[in-house]
Design a protein around this motif. Structure first.
Motif, PDB file in Angstrom:
ATOM      1  N   ASN A   1       0.872  -1.120  -0.046  1.00  0.00           N
ATOM      2  CA  ASN A   1      -0.314   0.169  -0.284  1.00  0.00           C
ATOM      3  C   ASN A   1       0.686   0.979  -0.123  1.00  0.00           C
ATOM      4  OD1 ASN A   1      -2.179  -1.278  -0.581  1.00  0.00           O
ATOM      5  ND2 ASN A   1      -2.930  -0.760   2.054  1.00  0.00           N
ATOM      6  N   THR A   2       2.233   0.499   0.805  1.00  0.00           N
ATOM      7  CA  THR A   2       2.251   2.049   0.396  1.00  0.00           C
ATOM      8  C   THR A   2       3.944   2.521  -0.891  1.00  0.00           C
ATOM      9  OG1 THR A   2       4.548   1.580   2.239  1.00  0.00           O
ATOM     10  CG2 THR A   2       3.002   2.523   3.221  1.00  0.00           C
TER      11      THR A   2
ATOM     12  N   SER B   1       2.009   6.307  -1.751  1.00  0.00           N
ATOM     13  CA  SER B   1       2.533   6.865  -0.771  1.00  0.00           C
ATOM     14  C   SER B   1       4.000   7.444  -1.586  1.00  0.00           C
ATOM     15  CB  SER B   1       2.816   7.019   0.136  1.00  0.00           C
ATOM     16  OG  SER B   1       2.178   6.013   1.138  1.00  0.00           O
TER      17      SER B   1
ATOM     18  N   ASP C   1      -7.141   3.438   6.834  1.00  0.00           N
ATOM     19  CA  ASP C   1      -6.099   3.464   6.061  1.00  0.00           C
ATOM     20  C   ASP C   1      -5.477   4.836   6.360  1.00  0.00           C
ATOM     21  OD1 ASP C   1      -4.478   3.181   3.828  1.00  0.00           O
ATOM     22  OD2 ASP C   1      -5.733   2.054   2.691  1.00  0.00           O
TER      23      ASP C   1
ATOM     24  N   ARG D   1      -3.135   6.211   4.442  1.00  0.00           N
ATOM     25  CA  ARG D   1      -1.853   6.646   3.719  1.00  0.00           C
ATOM     26  C   ARG D   1      -2.094   8.204   2.768  1.00  0.00           C
ATOM     27  NH1 ARG D   1      -3.546   2.142  -1.016  1.00  0.00           N
ATOM     28  NH2 ARG D   1      -5.164   2.340   0.622  1.00  0.00           N
TER      29      ARG D   1
ATOM     30  N   LEU E   1       0.091   9.863   4.784  1.00  0.00           N
ATOM     31  CA  LEU E   1       1.203   9.330   4.303  1.00  0.00           C
ATOM     32  C   LEU E   1       1.608  10.783   2.558  1.00  0.00           C
ATOM     33  CD1 LEU E   1       2.255   5.611   4.332  1.00  0.00           C
ATOM     34  CD2 LEU E   1       3.283   7.944   5.498  1.00  0.00           C
ATOM     35  N   TYR E   2       0.071  10.826   2.614  1.00  0.00           N
ATOM     36  CA  TYR E   2      -0.076  11.451   0.986  1.00  0.00           C
ATOM     37  C   TYR E   2       0.028  12.926   1.217  1.00  0.00           C
ATOM     38  CZ  TYR E   2      -2.618   7.575  -1.437  1.00  0.00           C
ATOM     39  OH  TYR E   2      -2.795   6.249  -1.763  1.00  0.00           O
TER      40      TYR E   2
END
Length: 255
Positions: A130-131, A134, A234, A236, A239-240
């Motif tokens: 998933n990362t 990012s 989640d 993310r 992170l975004y």
């Protein structure tokens, strides 16, 4: 910092037993406030050791400080109007995470990173699973600044990169948990080669934190149910946003 905010910062590293302690404590805070740790543990159905580990994980100085934190949180809930987390728990969870992110001291991480982004031309933005998205977000964000980064977005690519490092490479790793088995070899080889490595994670207990050049631990996102159990959301999005912050401060600098 309130207990709920601390949980956002430490959620990724909480064990199953520590989450059980959190559920029991937040469901019955007065039990902790009014009693010794031994009696509270007995009434809550958890062990003294698990409460102590939970307190240490959240970096309270001891049980007395933890009791004071619970008392303060209870008083705040009593006098504060109800928030939107009942009807919009996901929105509330992200608002809390972004509020924590806004109040982190980011300069120590961002200043050397921005300096190295301007200095290096061979830059790898790294993520797995998933990362990986990012890591790619940072690549896309930097396009607008006429800066090209390579996305390294699978475990196979990470392994290949670990064996092909040289001193002219800059590494930026996005990883929620920062597992040793995924990044250990890469980070070890980077250290041997003198390659600057920046880790962006949400795991306070990752062994990589002490092995990279610079690291920052961002808040994760979770929802607390009516029974005080925790549901992971989640992370993310955090992170975004952080990837966008890197791009922004690369463009305008840090004051």
């Amino acid at each position: 910092m309130e207990l709920e905010d601390k949980i956002s910062l430490y959620y990724t590293s909480l064990t199953k037993s520590e989450k059980k302690v959190y559920q029991a404590v937040t469901k019955n805070p007065q039990t902790v406030i009014d009693n010794s740790i031994q009696k509270a543990a007995k009434e809550l159905g958890v062990s003294v050791a698990s409460i102590q580990r939970f307190i240490n994980k959240l970096e309270y100085s001891g049980y007395p400080e933890f009791k004071l934190a619970l008392q303060k949180q209870k008083e705040n809930e009593k006098y504060s109007p109800s928030n939107s987390n009942v009807n919009n728990p996901i929105i509330h969870a992200y608002i809390r995470s972004f509020h924590l992110l806004e109040n982190l001291n980011l300069d120590e991480f961002l200043r050397p990173l921005i300096k190295d982004l301007k200095k290096y031309h061979n830059i790898k933005s790294i993520g797995n699973g998933n990362t990986a998205l990012s890591a790619k977000q940072l690549v896309y964000s930097m396009y607008s600044e006429d800066k090209f980064l390579d996305a390294v977005d699978t475990s196979i690519k990470i392994d290949y990169l670990a064996n092909s490092l040289d001193k002219d490479i800059l590494l930026i790793i996005f990883s929620v948990t920062a597992p040793q088995n995924t990044y250990g070899k890469l980070v070890e080889n980077a250290r041997k080669q003198g390659v600057p490595t920046y880790l962006i994670t949400m795991n306070q207990e990752s062994k990589l934190l002490s092995q990279v050049s610079e690291a920052i631990v961002l808040p994760s996102t979770h929802v607390e149910h009516d029974d005080n159990t925790l549901h992971r959301v989640d992370s993310r999005a955090v992170l975004y946003v952080f990837a966008e912050m890197i791009s922004y401060y690369y463009a305008v600098g840090l004051k």
